[in-house]
Structure formats: C-alpha cells, structure tokens
Write an enzyme that holds these catalytic residues in place. Structure first.
Site, short mmCIF file in Angstrom:
data_model
loop_
_atom_site.label_atom_id
_atom_site.label_comp_id
_atom_site.label_asym_id
_atom_site.label_seq_id
_atom_site.Cartn_x
_atom_site.Cartn_y
_atom_site.Cartn_z
N CYS A 149 0.84 -1.22 0.00
CA CYS A 149 0.00 0.00 0.00
C CYS A 149 0.86 1.25 0.00
CB CYS A 149 -0.98 -0.02 1.17
SG CYS A 149 -0.25 -0.27 2.80
N ASN A 150 1.93 1.27 0.78
CA ASN A 150 2.84 2.41 0.78
C ASN A 150 3.52 2.55 -0.59
OD1 ASN A 150 2.27 2.79 3.49
ND2 ASN A 150 4.15 1.85 4.22
#
Length: 342
Positions: A149-150
C-alpha cells in the site's frame, strides 16, 4: 454466469474489504472463504458489518474444491503465501495480496525479507500488480502480485515524473503517513489504543522499510539506471488512509503537466487543480487516489501529495481492479463507489 471466487485469509482486514467490494460486483460470486484459527465460524461472527450478506462458512484451505473456482485472492501473510500458492492448481488465476511475489529477483526478496524464496519459478511468472502501469501484462497473467500500500501511494506520486525525466532522480524525499490498519489485524502491544492514539511516530527510519525494495525495483527499471529515494513512513492514529508527501527538484508547472498527461484517462487517479492538496478524508473507503501538486517557496522545488485508502486502492480495491482485467470484466466494475465522508 458469474465468476466463482475464493478468498484465502478472509478473516483479516484485506479479506473483509474484498468481501465488501465483491458483494457489489455483478459478475463475481464468492464460493469459498478460508481462515486458519477462525475456520468453522460465520463471517458475520468475525465481521458483524457483513452480516447482511449470504456468505460461505469460513473453512480450512484444504477443504476448498479449487476445480470450482475461477480466481483466488490470497490475503495471507508473506512466507505463508508462497507456500500455499505453490500447492494450488497451476491453472487457477491468483491475485496475491502479500509481499511474496512483488520482487522479481529472488536475491532481492531474500535481502528484504530475510529468507530464501520458496517458489522461485512462480516468482518469475508473477506480474507486478500496479494496475495503471501493467494493464496488458495483468490481463494476460495467471498470477498477479499486489503492490504494497505504501509502495502504491509513492509510485502514483512519483512514477510518471521519473519516466518523463522532469525531476532530479538523485534528490527525491518521500514522507509517508499510514493508518494503523496497514499493520494488519494481529494483536500488537504498540497498536493498542492507549499506546497509539494522541500521537504518531516514524518507523523503519534510515531505509529499512521493505517497500523500499519495490521502489528500488520499479523506479530503477523505468529510469534505466539505479534510483534510490529517501523514504520515512509514519504510523498515524487513524483506521484507514495513506498520505504520501514527496519533495522533488523540478519545475512545478512541468510536473503538473506531466501528471495531467499521464493520468488523463485514469478512472481512479484524480489530479487536483494546481495548488490544491488532498486529504485521506476525501478518499476513505474508495478506490480513488487524489494527487496534488504545489510549488515550493524555494525556486525549482515542488511538493507532490498523494492520498489513498490503504485497504482499498492500496490493497483490496487494486486487487479487484486486477482481477477484473484477468477475468475480462470492465476494470472499474464494483469499484466506483463514492468515498465515505465524514
């Protein structure tokens, strides 16, 4: 006829998010849900917010008849995922949400995750699941590796600029805040309300965060030379959301024009008017990513801010976006819901 879907690891946050999204998809039907410790329970017991849905009882993976499944989402921890996927039928379409197949080089995987890869042949087969940049490969793939996600947020904020050569590749700083659901659902002392709320902290400082492996791989590939960014993630006391702030050397108007051209036809990547900044509030529960560009007071420097929901566009929503391509469905089906606000 609806495509038959299985979700492995359905008792975690990303598994629950997949169920929520797929429940609104007219072309998909969930036929199997697995969990380890919660096998035998109903999803309504594990996630009461899903009690209105008619869902299969949670079971063990070995109880699933995969001959009746068209596509499987694997929402299991890394290391576990590669072992499980190795044992699945080699004709089954799979979208893996773990980190196990994101890095193409087995040596890179071992360097970042601390153990040799247990399925190197599958690792060669996997397609990196950043949908907007790998559409054709994903549509033809059997195994897709969902991004971190990052890593997704950072790439949406930087990738077109690196590809176009409009920023200094040796001076990129990415400061990122991620909500607590990004750490998973397992009980951890540091994630207790009394220890997390009313403050926030940096972690993996100095370049030890595993998503840096994805940044190194992807940015270096598109630049045609090694690119390493400075990256510091922070844990913020919120349930959902990522706010990624990138500091770069480059002309702000040229950077804005580069984004406008790159994302003009992207249904989920929204470039805000020049000078406006996004908020995690405005993408919560959705598959949208908002991107803002502002000129810094120091001439020749620019600030880019990207906001997305880590469980949706950062994980399960992007996984469904990929599955739509793999199954021949319209890419946006089941994903055009408006964000939740407030």
């Amino acid at each position: 006829m609806a495509h038959k879907i299985a979700i492995l690891g359905a008792s975690g946050y990303t598994g629950a998010e997949l169920v929520r999204l797929i429940s609104q998809h007219p072309g998909l039907e969930i036929v199997a849900l697995s969990a380890d410790r919660k096998a035998g329970m109903e999803m309504a017991q594990v996630f009461p917010h899903l009690r209105h849905l008619a869902l299969p009882t949670l079971c063990k993976i070995n109880e699933i008849d995969f001959s009746q499944v068209d596509l499987c989402f694997c929402a299991l921890p890394h290391k576990t995922s590669q072992q499980v996927i190795s044992a699945l039928p080699d004709t089954l379409k799979i979208v893996d949400l773990s980190a196990d197949f994101r890095l193409r080089d087995p040596a890179d995987y071992e360097a970042w995750y601390g153990n040799p890869h247990a399925a190197p042949e599958l690792q060669k087969e996997a397609v990196y699941g950043l949908t907007e940049f790998y559409r054709a490969e994903i549509a033809a793939a059997r195994l897709v590796a969902g991004t971190g996600c990052n890593a997704a947020a950072g790439q949406f904020a930087l990738r077109p600029l690196i590809a176009a050569g409009v920023i200094d590749l040796d001076d990129i700083i990415l400061d990122l805040k991620c909500a607590v659901s990004g750490a998973g659902r397992s009980l951890k002392e540091g994630l207790l309300h009394a220890e997390l709320s009313e403050g926030y902290n940096a972690y993996a400082v100095g370049g030890s965060h595993r998503h840096l492996g994805e940044f190194d791989q992807e940015f270096s590939t598109i630049a045609g030379r090694p690119v390493q960014i400075q990256f510091t993630p922070h844990l913020m006391p919120a349930n959902r959301g990522i706010l990624a702030t990138a500091y770069v050397k480059g002309d702000a108007q040229e950077i804005y024009s580069t984004f406008a051209a790159a994302y003009a036809d992207e249904p989920f990547l929204d470039l805000l008017p020049f000078g406006e900044v996004p908020s995690t509030h405005h993408v919560r529960g959705s598959n949208f990513c908002h991107i803002g560009v502002s000129a810094d007071r120091i001439e020749g420097r620019t600030i880019i801010i990207a906001a997305l929901d880590n469980l949706t566009k950062g994980s399960s929503g992007q996984a469904l976006q990929n599955a739509n391509l793999m199954l021949g469905e319209d890419e946006t089906t089941g994903l055009m819901m408006a964000p939740l606000f407030p």
